[in-house]
Write a protein that holds these residues in place. Structure first.
Motif, PDB file in Angstrom:
ATOM      1  N   ARG A 175       0.815  -1.214   0.000  1.00 18.21           N
ATOM      2  CA  ARG A 175       0.000   0.000   0.000  1.00 18.21           C
ATOM      3  C   ARG A 175       0.848   1.264   0.000  1.00 18.21           C
ATOM      4  NH1 ARG A 175      -2.630  -3.210   3.904  1.00 18.21           N
ATOM      5  NH2 ARG A 175      -4.711  -3.952   3.275  1.00 18.21           N
ATOM      6  N   ASP A 176       1.897   1.287   0.827  1.00 16.58           N
ATOM      7  CA  ASP A 176       2.735   2.486   0.907  1.00 16.58           C
ATOM      8  C   ASP A 176       3.375   2.811  -0.434  1.00 16.58           C
ATOM      9  OD1 ASP A 176       2.150   2.852   3.568  1.00 16.58           O
ATOM     10  OD2 ASP A 176       3.951   1.843   4.305  1.00 16.58           O
ATOM     11  N   HIS A 177       3.845   1.767  -1.115  1.00 17.16           N
ATOM     12  CA  HIS A 177       4.465   1.981  -2.427  1.00 17.16           C
ATOM     13  C   HIS A 177       3.454   2.571  -3.402  1.00 17.16           C
ATOM     14  CE1 HIS A 177       7.721   0.766  -5.374  1.00 17.16           C
ATOM     15  NE2 HIS A 177       6.748   1.204  -6.161  1.00 17.16           N
ATOM     16  N   LEU A 178       2.245   2.023  -3.410  1.00 18.04           N
ATOM     17  CA  LEU A 178       1.223   2.530  -4.327  1.00 18.04           C
ATOM     18  C   LEU A 178       0.817   3.956  -3.985  1.00 18.04           C
ATOM     19  CD1 LEU A 178      -0.988  -0.670  -4.670  1.00 18.04           C
ATOM     20  CD2 LEU A 178       0.530   0.309  -6.396  1.00 18.04           C
ATOM     21  N   LEU A 179       0.706   4.249  -2.704  1.00 17.41           N
ATOM     22  CA  LEU A 179       0.381   5.620  -2.304  1.00 17.41           C
ATOM     23  C   LEU A 179       1.420   6.603  -2.817  1.00 17.41           C
ATOM     24  CD1 LEU A 179      -0.857   5.231   1.390  1.00 17.41           C
ATOM     25  CD2 LEU A 179      -2.176   6.118  -0.537  1.00 17.41           C
ATOM     26  N   ASN A 180       2.704   6.254  -2.640  1.00 18.39           N
ATOM     27  CA  ASN A 180       3.785   7.144  -3.044  1.00 18.39           C
ATOM     28  C   ASN A 180       3.892   7.266  -4.555  1.00 18.39           C
ATOM     29  OD1 ASN A 180       4.439   7.526  -0.343  1.00 18.39           O
ATOM     30  ND2 ASN A 180       5.962   5.889  -0.339  1.00 18.39           N
ATOM     31  N   GLU A 181       3.767   6.137  -5.263  1.00 17.45           N
ATOM     32  CA  GLU A 181       3.937   6.145  -6.707  1.00 17.45           C
ATOM     33  C   GLU A 181       2.756   6.783  -7.431  1.00 17.45           C
ATOM     34  OE1 GLU A 181       6.299   5.346  -8.724  1.00 17.45           O
ATOM     35  OE2 GLU A 181       7.756   4.352  -7.413  1.00 17.45           O
ATOM     36  N   VAL A 182       1.554   6.547  -6.920  1.00 18.29           N
ATOM     37  CA  VAL A 182       0.361   6.959  -7.649  1.00 18.29           C
ATOM     38  C   VAL A 182      -0.152   8.321  -7.199  1.00 18.29           C
ATOM     39  CG1 VAL A 182      -2.023   6.329  -8.211  1.00 18.29           C
ATOM     40  CG2 VAL A 182      -0.257   4.559  -8.040  1.00 18.29           C
ATOM     41  N   TRP A 183      -0.177   8.541  -5.879  1.00 20.15           N
ATOM     42  CA  TRP A 183      -0.780   9.772  -5.380  1.00 20.15           C
ATOM     43  C   TRP A 183       0.209  10.731  -4.721  1.00 20.15           C
ATOM     44  CZ3 TRP A 183      -3.836   5.224  -3.918  1.00 20.15           C
ATOM     45  CH2 TRP A 183      -4.902   5.003  -4.792  1.00 20.15           C
ATOM     46  N   GLY A 184       1.436  10.285  -4.469  1.00 21.21           N
ATOM     47  CA  GLY A 184       2.444  11.193  -3.946  1.00 21.21           C
ATOM     48  C   GLY A 184       2.581  11.135  -2.439  1.00 21.21           C
ATOM     49  N   PHE A 185       3.752  11.582  -1.968  1.00 20.66           N
ATOM     50  CA  PHE A 185       4.065  11.521  -0.541  1.00 20.66           C
ATOM     51  C   PHE A 185       3.146  12.398   0.297  1.00 20.66           C
ATOM     52  CE2 PHE A 185       8.073  10.126  -2.408  1.00 20.66           C
ATOM     53  CZ  PHE A 185       8.389   9.051  -1.593  1.00 20.66           C
ATOM     54  N   ASP A 191      -3.555   4.746   3.974  1.00 24.85           N
ATOM     55  CA  ASP A 191      -3.286   3.593   3.118  1.00 24.85           C
ATOM     56  C   ASP A 191      -4.535   2.794   2.780  1.00 24.85           C
ATOM     57  OD1 ASP A 191      -3.750   2.398   5.545  1.00 24.85           O
ATOM     58  OD2 ASP A 191      -1.797   1.418   5.708  1.00 24.85           O
ATOM     59  N   ARG A 192      -5.607   2.943   3.556  1.00 29.69           N
ATOM     60  CA  ARG A 192      -6.841   2.235   3.232  1.00 29.69           C
ATOM     61  C   ARG A 192      -7.506   2.806   1.982  1.00 29.69           C
ATOM     62  NH1 ARG A 192      -6.557  -2.746   5.013  1.00 29.69           N
ATOM     63  NH2 ARG A 192      -5.625  -2.750   7.101  1.00 29.69           N
ATOM     64  N   SER A 193      -7.074   3.983   1.552  1.00 32.12           N
ATOM     65  CA  SER A 193      -7.590   4.535   0.301  1.00 32.12           C
ATOM     66  C   SER A 193      -7.229   3.635  -0.867  1.00 32.12           C
ATOM     67  CB  SER A 193      -7.022   5.946   0.072  1.00 32.12           C
ATOM     68  OG  SER A 193      -7.433   6.825   1.073  1.00 32.12           O
ATOM     69  N   VAL A 194      -6.084   2.959  -0.758  1.00 34.64           N
ATOM     70  CA  VAL A 194      -5.683   2.014  -1.801  1.00 34.64           C
ATOM     71  C   VAL A 194      -6.681   0.871  -1.877  1.00 34.64           C
ATOM     72  CG1 VAL A 194      -3.891   0.420  -2.582  1.00 34.64           C
ATOM     73  CG2 VAL A 194      -3.243   2.615  -1.577  1.00 34.64           C
ATOM     74  N   ASP A 195      -7.064   0.316  -0.719  1.00 34.24           N
ATOM     75  CA  ASP A 195      -8.020  -0.783  -0.693  1.00 34.24           C
ATOM     76  C   ASP A 195      -9.344  -0.374  -1.335  1.00 34.24           C
ATOM     77  OD1 ASP A 195      -6.025  -1.970   0.749  1.00 34.24           O
ATOM     78  OD2 ASP A 195      -7.027  -1.836   2.679  1.00 34.24           O
ATOM     79  N   THR A 196      -9.778   0.837  -1.017  1.00 32.30           N
ATOM     80  CA  THR A 196     -11.050   1.330  -1.562  1.00 32.30           C
ATOM     81  C   THR A 196     -10.966   1.488  -3.073  1.00 32.30           C
ATOM     82  OG1 THR A 196     -11.488   2.516   0.506  1.00 32.30           O
ATOM     83  CG2 THR A 196     -12.747   3.178  -1.428  1.00 32.30           C
ATOM     84  N   SER A 197      -9.841   2.032  -3.536  1.00 34.69           N
ATOM     85  CA  SER A 197      -9.655   2.222  -4.972  1.00 34.69           C
ATOM     86  C   SER A 197      -9.587   0.883  -5.705  1.00 34.69           C
ATOM     87  CB  SER A 197      -8.374   3.031  -5.223  1.00 34.69           C
ATOM     88  OG  SER A 197      -8.267   3.403  -6.580  1.00 34.69           O
ATOM     89  N   ILE A 198      -8.887  -0.083  -5.119  1.00 38.05           N
ATOM     90  CA  ILE A 198      -8.803  -1.421  -5.706  1.00 38.05           C
ATOM     91  C   ILE A 198     -10.199  -2.038  -5.820  1.00 38.05           C
ATOM     92  CG2 ILE A 198      -8.075  -3.797  -5.266  1.00 38.05           C
ATOM     93  CD1 ILE A 198      -5.784  -2.190  -6.326  1.00 38.05           C
ATOM     94  N   LYS A 199     -11.003  -1.876  -4.773  1.00 36.35           N
ATOM     95  CA  LYS A 199     -12.362  -2.422  -4.771  1.00 36.35           C
ATOM     96  C   LYS A 199     -13.186  -1.817  -5.913  1.00 36.35           C
ATOM     97  CE  LYS A 199     -16.353  -3.128  -1.728  1.00 36.35           C
ATOM     98  NZ  LYS A 199     -16.896  -2.896  -0.361  1.00 36.35           N
TER      99      LYS A 199
END
Length: 228
Positions: A175-185, A191-199
């Motif tokens: 999740r941390d990697h995706l947050l940094n790569e996709v949405w920025g530091f 990090d749960r935003s990643v789970d929601t987006s994946i869903k």
């Protein structure tokens, strides 16, 4: 004709694979793996369609380091060839971005089949404007998504995540990697935003055939866009 870079220090294995692949109309370049810089230089100069990479190379050259460097340079498919065939070794290889993992000893016909499968599911890009994964098409310029001829509505935030995963198929990201790569530091959504987006993405891609690919959850590790 597809170009294969074979990084293998054992002459009998390399000669067998080279002869077998050339018989099947592949163009093969063989690197003995003795120097890390030579491998990367040849990779950059030759621009292969696929790399067959032994992990246990001479002179303390580390195949995993080579894999990581290739991954930093792009999404060229990499199949690992190694005598280290344990489950932890395989998982580590996949985690670092290997597209497939073949344990020695192996049958050359199996290697050929694996190469064909990996090349079929590789990312096809046209002038860096389109990603095609089977019937899934991502138009980078217009930021639109379609499955076959049917357009798919994807939220802008979710689109960036899908594009990133599609540009790195079969690689695992936490999740941390995706947050940094996709949405920025500086993204403050958690990090749960990643789970929601994946869903949401899974729901959007319901029409994408499961035999072509899916967004997979790797327990304890993260997410991967698997293509078959």
């Amino acid at each position: 004709m597809k170009r294969v870079l074979l990084v293998e220090d054992e002459l009998p294995i390399a000669s067998l694979l080279q002869a077998y692949l050339e018989k099947e109309n592949y163009i093969v370049a063989w690197n003995t793996g003795e120097r890390e810089s030579d491998i990367i230089e040849q990779f950059l100069r030759w621009k292969p369609d696929l790399v067959l990479l032994d992990l246990m190379l001479p002179n303390d050259v580390n195949g995993i380091d080579i894999l990581q460097q290739i991954r930093q340079l792009g999404s060229c498919p990499v199949i690992i060839l190694t005598a280290r065939g344990s489950i932890p070794d395989r998982l580590h290889g996949f985690e670092l971005g290997a597209d497939d993992y073949i344990a020695k000893p192996f049958d050359p016909q199996e290697v050929l089949a694996r190469i064909q499968a990996v090349l079929r599911r590789s990312v096809y890009m046209t002038d860096s404007k389109k990603i095609r994964l089977g019937s899934l098409i991502i138009e980078i310029t217009t930021r639109t998504v379609a499955v076959g001829s049917e357009p798919v509505t994807v939220l802008p935030r979710d689109y960036h995540l899908l594009e990133f995963l599609a540009q790195h198929p079969n690689q695992i990201f936490d999740r941390d990697h995706l947050l940094n790569e996709v949405w920025g530091f500086d993204f403050d959504g958690g990090d749960r935003s990643v789970d929601t987006s994946i869903k949401r993405l899974r729901k959007c891609l319901q029409q994408w055939p499961l035999n072509e690919g899916e967004i997979e959850t790797i327990r304890g590790m993260g997410y991967s866009l698997r293509v078959y």
